[in-house]
Scaffold this active site. Structure first.
Site, short mmCIF file in Angstrom:
data_model
loop_
_atom_site.label_atom_id
_atom_site.label_comp_id
_atom_site.label_asym_id
_atom_site.label_seq_id
_atom_site.Cartn_x
_atom_site.Cartn_y
_atom_site.Cartn_z
N GLN A 1 24.40 41.30 17.26
CA GLN A 1 24.86 40.99 18.61
C GLN A 1 26.31 40.48 18.58
OE1 GLN A 1 21.61 41.32 18.17
NE2 GLN A 1 21.79 42.73 19.86
N GLY A 2 27.13 41.08 19.41
CA GLY A 2 28.54 40.72 19.44
C GLY A 2 29.42 41.67 18.67
N ASP A 3 28.81 42.53 17.88
CA ASP A 3 29.57 43.57 17.17
C ASP A 3 29.66 44.83 18.00
OD1 ASP A 3 30.09 42.14 14.83
OD2 ASP A 3 28.07 42.52 14.10
N SER A 4 28.86 44.89 19.04
CA SER A 4 28.83 46.09 19.86
C SER A 4 30.22 46.53 20.27
CB SER A 4 28.02 45.84 21.13
OG SER A 4 26.67 46.02 20.86
N ASP B 1 27.16 55.97 24.60
CA ASP B 1 27.55 54.56 24.63
C ASP B 1 29.00 54.37 24.17
OD1 ASP B 1 27.35 51.86 24.98
OD2 ASP B 1 25.98 51.49 23.31
N HIS C 1 27.98 49.98 27.00
CA HIS C 1 27.14 48.84 27.41
C HIS C 1 27.90 47.52 27.40
CE1 HIS C 1 26.15 48.07 23.05
NE2 HIS C 1 26.03 46.84 23.48
N1 ARG Z 1 23.84 45.68 21.19
C1 ARG Z 1 24.47 44.76 20.29
C2 ARG Z 1 25.71 44.17 20.93
O1 ARG Z 1 25.84 44.30 22.12
C3 ARG Z 1 24.72 45.37 18.94
C4 ARG Z 1 23.47 45.43 18.19
C5 ARG Z 1 23.61 46.13 16.90
N2 ARG Z 1 22.39 45.93 16.22
C6 ARG Z 1 22.11 46.37 15.01
N3 ARG Z 1 20.98 46.04 14.47
N4 ARG Z 1 22.97 47.12 14.36
O2 ARG Z 1 26.46 43.45 20.33
#
Ligand code: ARG
Length: 269
Positions: free
Chosen positions: A213-216, A126, A81
């Protein structure tokens, strides 16, 4: 949960700044203090602490606002993603070699190609590989190719938000989170987990420590039987960050190990 995932992805795209992060939730730290010291519940709880320079040398930051890990000197493993598809792509900048994204010692290398997981359609699968224009001469992170390590306590790290809705980080943060079994995670998320493709981790009852967000795309990892770091998960999604009752959801690396290896071979290692 499809909705949740979509929202998460949309906000990621809008922010365009994503990245690693350990998310914290105010008021829940006391339950987790490792050393048993009382912590004020009136202070924001920091779920993560700063990683030391060189502690996780395989960690990289991607310019679209994601994390990743060096799979080889010329390939980064991240989340599907985080990328827009497969093919030639010279638009991603990979930053490596320092916990400080602004360090003069940080190494910056451009991408040449991307391989998004075959069949990726927005849920499950993913993972993605990014080929680098030049090799990065740093230690790589081995991926789990059996389910043997899909348990225990995991390390998470990234430059993403340190609180739900918060900003991206200049310095790499790290934390540890316990494994959450599929059945528990499935009930937390009302059946939206794909058990063979996703692995969950977090403090189910108390929340407070999580990726955000941003750790993905960044790795979730632990030590293997030889004491070496091994990647068991890829930061994927969650409802909010560090909320009680909602563990973080990660791509189950062992399920995709052979597909990742084939993808790496396709990209020329
Ligand atoms: N989708 C998020 C990203 O793009 C990562 C989210 C992780 N969330 C969590 N609650 N662990 O950075």
């Amino acid at each position: 949960m499809r909705n949740i995932l979509k929202n998460v992805k949309r906000s990621l795209a809008l922010a365009a700044v994503a990245l690693a992060g350990i998310s914290l939730f105010p008021g829940t730290a006391a339950a987790r203090s490792d050393d048993g010291q009382a912590q004020s519940t009136t202070q924001p709880v920091v779920g993560g602490t700063r990683a030391a320079e060189g502690e996780f040398p395989f960690m990289v930051r991607l310019s679209m606002g994601c994390g990743g890990a060096l799979y080889s000197k010329t390939l980064v493993l991240t989340a599907a993603h985080c990328v827009s598809g497969s093919g030639a792509n010279t638009s991603i900048t990979v930053t490596a070699g320092s916990v400080d994204l602004q360090s003069p010692n940080a190494i910056k290398v451009k991408s040449t190609r991307v391989l998004q997981a075959p069949g990726y359609n927005g849920s499950g699968k993913d993972w993605a590989l990014i080929k680098l224009a030049q090799p990065i001469n740093l230690p790589t992170l081995k991926i789990a190719d059996t389910t043997a390590y899909n348990n225990g306590t995991f390390t998470i790290a990234g430059w993403g938000a340190a609180t739900e809705g918060g900003g991206q980080q200049r310095y790499l943060l790290k934390a540890t989170v316990p494994f959450v079994d599929d059945a528990t995670c499935q009930s937390a998320y009302g059946g939206d987990i794909i058990p063979n493709e996703e692995i969950c981790a977090g403090y189910l009852q108390q929340g407070g420590v999580d990726t955000c967000q941003g750790d993905s795309g960044g790795p979730m990892f632990r030590k293997d039987s030889n004491g070496q770091w091994i990647e068991v998960g890829i930061v994927s999604w969650g409802q909010g960050c560090a909320r009680p009752g909602y563990p973080g959801v990660y791509t189950e690396v062992s399920t995709f190990a052979s597909a990742i290896q084939s993808g790496a071979a396709q990209l020329g290692g």
